[in-house]
Design a protein around this motif. Structure first.
Motif, PDB file in Angstrom:
ATOM      1  N   UNK A  54       0.836  -1.207   0.000  1.00  0.00           N
ATOM      2  CA  UNK A  54       0.000   0.000   0.000  1.00  0.00           C
ATOM      3  C   UNK A  54       0.868   1.252   0.000  1.00  0.00           C
ATOM      4  N   UNK A  55       1.911   1.251   0.824  1.00  0.00           N
ATOM      5  CA  UNK A  55       2.803   2.412   0.868  1.00  0.00           C
ATOM      6  C   UNK A  55       3.531   2.594  -0.458  1.00  0.00           C
ATOM      7  N   UNK A  56       3.971   1.489  -1.039  1.00  0.00           N
ATOM      8  CA  UNK A  56       4.673   1.555  -2.322  1.00  0.00           C
ATOM      9  C   UNK A  56       3.765   2.147  -3.396  1.00  0.00           C
ATOM     10  N   UNK A  57       2.522   1.719  -3.413  1.00  0.00           N
ATOM     11  CA  UNK A  57       1.573   2.224  -4.406  1.00  0.00           C
ATOM     12  C   UNK A  57       1.193   3.681  -4.164  1.00  0.00           C
ATOM     13  N   UNK A  58       1.224   4.099  -2.904  1.00  0.00           N
ATOM     14  CA  UNK A  58       0.887   5.480  -2.561  1.00  0.00           C
ATOM     15  C   UNK A  58       2.106   6.402  -2.615  1.00  0.00           C
ATOM     16  N   UNK A  59       3.284   5.841  -2.807  1.00  0.00           N
ATOM     17  CA  UNK A  59       4.506   6.639  -2.831  1.00  0.00           C
ATOM     18  C   UNK A  59       4.975   7.040  -1.443  1.00  0.00           C
ATOM     19  N   UNK A  60       4.440   6.402  -0.422  1.00  0.00           N
ATOM     20  CA  UNK A  60       4.817   6.721   0.956  1.00  0.00           C
ATOM     21  C   UNK A  60       5.823   5.690   1.457  1.00  0.00           C
ATOM     22  N   UNK A  61       6.501   6.036   2.518  1.00  0.00           N
ATOM     23  CA  UNK A  61       7.464   5.143   3.143  1.00  0.00           C
ATOM     24  C   UNK A  61       6.992   4.879   4.571  1.00  0.00           C
ATOM     25  N   UNK A  62       7.010   3.621   4.958  1.00  0.00           N
ATOM     26  CA  UNK A  62       6.649   3.254   6.328  1.00  0.00           C
ATOM     27  C   UNK A  62       7.876   3.259   7.206  1.00  0.00           C
ATOM     28  N   UNK A  63       7.696   3.700   8.424  1.00  0.00           N
ATOM     29  CA  UNK A  63       8.767   3.658   9.406  1.00  0.00           C
ATOM     30  C   UNK A  63       8.182   3.146  10.700  1.00  0.00           C
ATOM     31  N   UNK A  64       8.868   2.174  11.279  1.00  0.00           N
ATOM     32  CA  UNK A  64       8.445   1.654  12.575  1.00  0.00           C
ATOM     33  C   UNK A  64       9.496   2.050  13.590  1.00  0.00           C
ATOM     34  N   UNK A  65       9.067   2.808  14.580  1.00  0.00           N
ATOM     35  CA  UNK A  65       9.931   3.211  15.682  1.00  0.00           C
ATOM     36  C   UNK A  65       9.651   2.256  16.834  1.00  0.00           C
ATOM     37  N   UNK A  66      10.694   1.592  17.315  1.00  0.00           N
ATOM     38  CA  UNK A  66      10.536   0.654  18.418  1.00  0.00           C
ATOM     39  C   UNK A  66      11.303   1.184  19.624  1.00  0.00           C
ATOM     40  N   UNK A  67      10.639   1.240  20.755  1.00  0.00           N
ATOM     41  CA  UNK A  67      11.255   1.695  21.997  1.00  0.00           C
ATOM     42  C   UNK A  67      11.137   0.592  23.045  1.00  0.00           C
ATOM     43  N   UNK A  68      11.891   0.740  24.120  1.00  0.00           N
ATOM     44  CA  UNK A  68      11.873  -0.276  25.175  1.00  0.00           C
ATOM     45  C   UNK A  68      10.536  -0.297  25.914  1.00  0.00           C
ATOM     46  N   UNK A  69       9.931   0.850  26.070  1.00  0.00           N
ATOM     47  CA  UNK A  69       8.646   0.979  26.759  1.00  0.00           C
ATOM     48  C   UNK A  69       7.678   1.708  25.831  1.00  0.00           C
ATOM     49  N   UNK A  70       6.385   1.479  25.981  1.00  0.00           N
ATOM     50  CA  UNK A  70       5.414   2.236  25.174  1.00  0.00           C
ATOM     51  C   UNK A  70       5.557   3.735  25.448  1.00  0.00           C
TER      52      UNK A  70
END
Length: 189
Positions: free
Chosen positions: A101-117
């Motif tokens: 979906x992101x590729x088709x929309x021209x967007x890039x996904x980023x997942x930020x992962x932290x130790x705690x919410x």
């Protein structure tokens, strides 16, 4: 992933269903939510895949747990994966749906992962900072992993940045254990 993979085939099918029913945005958002929540962790999948639970009970559990907050097409896909003994592929399928979906929309996904919410205001500040710095259309989602100890990681389809305490400690350990010791140290032993 290639379109011929299991995840690719199911992802393409889900997006086709979503496009035909004009629910693509909601389907992709539901996939992002399930990924970020780690709702289909290995433990959950193992529990639902247990033959003693049975497919009917596993599907009912999914419906009960996800109804009302996850798009119906995504729940139906998960039920189909249960029927075909493919629930272990669910995370890969959801990830591929978001990527396509992101590729088709021209967007890039980023997942930020932290130790705690993170608190909502902290997530908003990080999202705003990343968007301002990259000046790109980024779909930023957040996850947490206590194994990071502290800090954060950022992952896009093409890049992984690890600013975690876990990585720092691993590098420190590696540098300490790989220090060359001179032969003279052992001469008087």
């Amino acid at each position: 992933m290639a379109a011929g993979t299991v995840a690719g085939v199911y992802a393409e099918a889900l997006l086709a269903v979503a496009d035909s029913s004009s629910t693509r945005a909601a389907v992709v958002a539901s996939c992002r939510d399930l990924i970020a929540e780690r709702a289909l962790s290995a433990n959950v999948v193992a529990l639902l895949d247990n033959p003693r639970v049975g497919k009917a009970s596993a599907k009912q559990t999914l419906v009960t747990a996800l109804a009302g907050r996850i798009e119906v097409a995504v729940v139906d896909l998960l039920k189909l994966l249960v029927d075909r003994n493919r629930l272990s592929d669910a995370h890969a399928v959801l990830t591929e749906v978001v990527r396509l979906a992101d590729e088709r929309d021209g967007a890039v996904s980023m997942i930020i992962t932290t130790a705690e919410p993170l608190a909502d205001d902290a997530s908003a500040r990080i999202r705003a900072s990343i968007t301002a710095r990259t000046q790109r259309d980024l779909n930023v989602s957040f996850a947490h992993d206590p194994a990071l100890i502290g800090g954060m990681t950022a992952r896009t389809p093409a890049l992984f940045v690890d600013g975690s305490v876990r990585r720092t400690l691993a590098e420190l350990k590696r540098s300490i254990t790989n220090v060359p010791l001179p032969d003279s140290l052992w001469a008087n032993v």
